[in-house]
Design an enzyme around this catalytic site. Sequence first.
Site, PDB file in Angstrom:
ATOM      1  N   ASP B  23       0.831  -1.201   0.000  1.00  0.00           N
ATOM      2  CA  ASP B  23       0.000   0.000   0.000  1.00  0.00           C
ATOM      3  C   ASP B  23       0.868   1.255   0.000  1.00  0.00           C
ATOM      4  O   ASP B  23       2.092   1.165  -0.054  1.00  0.00           O
ATOM      5  CB  ASP B  23      -0.952  -0.070   1.198  1.00  0.00           C
ATOM      6  N   PRO B  66     -15.206 -23.674   3.390  1.00  0.00           N
ATOM      7  CA  PRO B  66     -15.416 -22.239   3.591  1.00  0.00           C
ATOM      8  C   PRO B  66     -15.061 -21.778   5.010  1.00  0.00           C
ATOM      9  O   PRO B  66     -15.168 -22.527   5.970  1.00  0.00           O
ATOM     10  CB  PRO B  66     -16.902 -22.038   3.308  1.00  0.00           C
TER      11      PRO B  66
END
Lengths: 147, 147, 147, 147
Positions: B23, B66
Site C-alpha cells: 500500500d 469455507p
Amino acid sequence: MPDMPAPVFVHRRPVTIEWGDCDPAGIVFYPRYFAMFDASTAALFDAALGMPKIRWTKHFGILGIPMVDTRAKFHVPSAYGDQVAIESRVTAFRRSSFDVEHRLLKADGTLGVEGYETRVWTARDGETGRIRSAPIPPEVTKAFAQE
Amino acid sequence: MPDMPAPVFVHRRPVTIEWGDCDPAGIVFYPRYFAMFDASTAALFDAALGMPKIRWTKHFGILGIPMVDTRAKFHVPSAYGDQVAIESRVTAFRRSSFDVEHRLLKADGTLGVEGYETRVWTARDGETGRIRSAPIPPEVTKAFAQE
Amino acid sequence: MPDMPAPVFVHRRPVTIEWGDCDPAGIVFYPRYFAMFDASTAALFDAALGMPKIRWTKHFGILGIPMVDTRAKFHVPSAYGDQVAIESRVTAFRRSSFDVEHRLLKADGTLGVEGYETRVWTARDGETGRIRSAPIPPEVTKAFAQE
Amino acid sequence: MPDMPAPVFVHRRPVTIEWGDCDPAGIVFYPRYFAMFDASTAALFDAALGMPKIRWTKHFGILGIPMVDTRAKFHVPSAYGDQVAIESRVTAFRRSSFDVEHRLLKADGTLGVEGYETRVWTARDGETGRIRSAPIPPEVTKAFAQE
C-alpha cells in the site's frame, strides 16, 4: 450488418480511489484499473438493459461476456482519496463480439486512463454442451442505440 | 472424539512480497495476508493429502472448506521484495469443522503475522441438494497425524 | 480515562458486490471483505471528521491508523450483484489505540459478516524520526461522541 | 541508437493459480493476470540485473518503471490449481522507455495469455524535484543483451 443501429448509450459512474487500490508509489496499482473497468462494463450493460448482470445473463441465456483482448493507456495517475468518474460505452457490436471503451476522468475533467476491451457474447451450446460464442440479440443492440 | 489422532503435520512455503501486495505506506495491505493464508491452507491440505485442492475436493465429495471465522494479528510489517515464509498447521479437528494457524516469518525468523482460521468441511446433501457441513473423514485426520 | 466521551457515531455505506470480488463458489472471496472494511473505516473517519483521510492524516500530523488485530465472522455469503450495506462504528477509544466494528447487512437486513478491528494512531516521532503510537486527540474523540 | 545491443534475456517463472485468483466462472479474473505480469517484469529485471527491485531502483537512482500502455490477449483460460509458467522478455529498449512481452504458458505448453507493456525509466529531477523520464543506463541494456 448494415442495418445494425450504432451504439450511442453512455454510462458514467463515480469511483472513489481507496487506500487499498494504491501501491507504494501512492498511486493506483494499474491492475486495479482493469477491475474498475470490468465493473464499469457490467454497470454499462445493467443501465442499458435495465436489470443487473446476474439477471441479464439469465435473460439472454448466456454464461457471460468474457474478455478476449484488453488494453489501457495511463496518462495521469490517481491517488487514494481521489474522486474520479468512469465513462463507458460500446463502440462496436459485431455478430458475437463487441468493443467497449472506458475513459477515467479526474475531478477536474482531465483524462487519467483510457481502457479498451473486446468481449464475446458467450453461451453453452444446447446440443453439445460446449462453451461457444453466440449471436448478440437485437434486443441488446437496440438498447444501446438509445441515449 | 477421544480416539481422533492429534494433527501434527506442518507445511511451510516461501512467499515473495510483490509491489502489488503493498500500500502507499510501502507495506503489505493487510487483506493480502488473508489471501496468502487462504493459499497456504490449500497448500497445507495439498501437501498432507498428496493431491491438489481441485482433486481432494472431488475425492472427498465436498464443495470446499469455507471460512466461518478468521483473525490475524500483525506484529512486524513486510515490504515489497521481502522473502518471507508461511508456516501452517491444523490445530484442531472437530466433527465437521477445524482450526488452522499460520505464522508468517520474516527472513530473520521474526514473527511478522499470526493467522487463525475456523473452516467447515462442506458438502451438498445427496437427498435435499442443500449445502451443509459434513463429517471430516478419518482419511483426512490420519493424514494430518503424521509429520 | 473517565472523562472520555463514549463514541456513538455510526456510518453506513452501500456496497455493490462485483464479479471480481467473487470466487469460483460464486460468493465473495473473504479477503475482499477486509478490503471493504478498510475502506469503511476510512469512510467512517471521513464522515466523523468532515474531511477525507488524505486530509485528516495531515491535519492531525499522523502517518495513518495501521491495523494490529482484525477478525471477521462470516454468517451468510454474498454473491455478485448483491447490494449490501456496511455499518461501521468505533466501539472504544483508548490512549492511542481504538476498536472498530463493522456489520455487513444484506438487502433484507440479514447480518452477513461481522468485522472487528484494533488500530493504532501512528505518527513519526519529531525528535527521533521513529514511527510510534501517538495519543488520540480530544478533537477526534469528541467528533465521534456525536450522532 | 544503432549501437544499442538487442535484448535477448528471457526469464521464466512458475505460477500456481490460486482459488482467490479466480472468478465465479472458475477461471482467472483477468485483472489478476496483469498483477502476475507486473511481478514477472520485476522478476525479469531482478534476474537480468542480479539484485531485487528494491535494490536496483536505488542503484540506478530511479523511482520505478511505471506503465504507460499495456495490453493482454486471452487465448485459453486457466483455472485454480493450474500450474502455469510466465516467460518474459524486453523486446525493445528506447532512450527512456522500453517494451516487455509476457507469454503465459499452460502445463502442456499451450499459449494461454499474451501480455504487452510499455514502461518508462522514471526518476526525480535533481534540480527541479519533478518526476520525469530518464535515460536507460548502458549497464541495463548490456545486462539484457546476454542470455
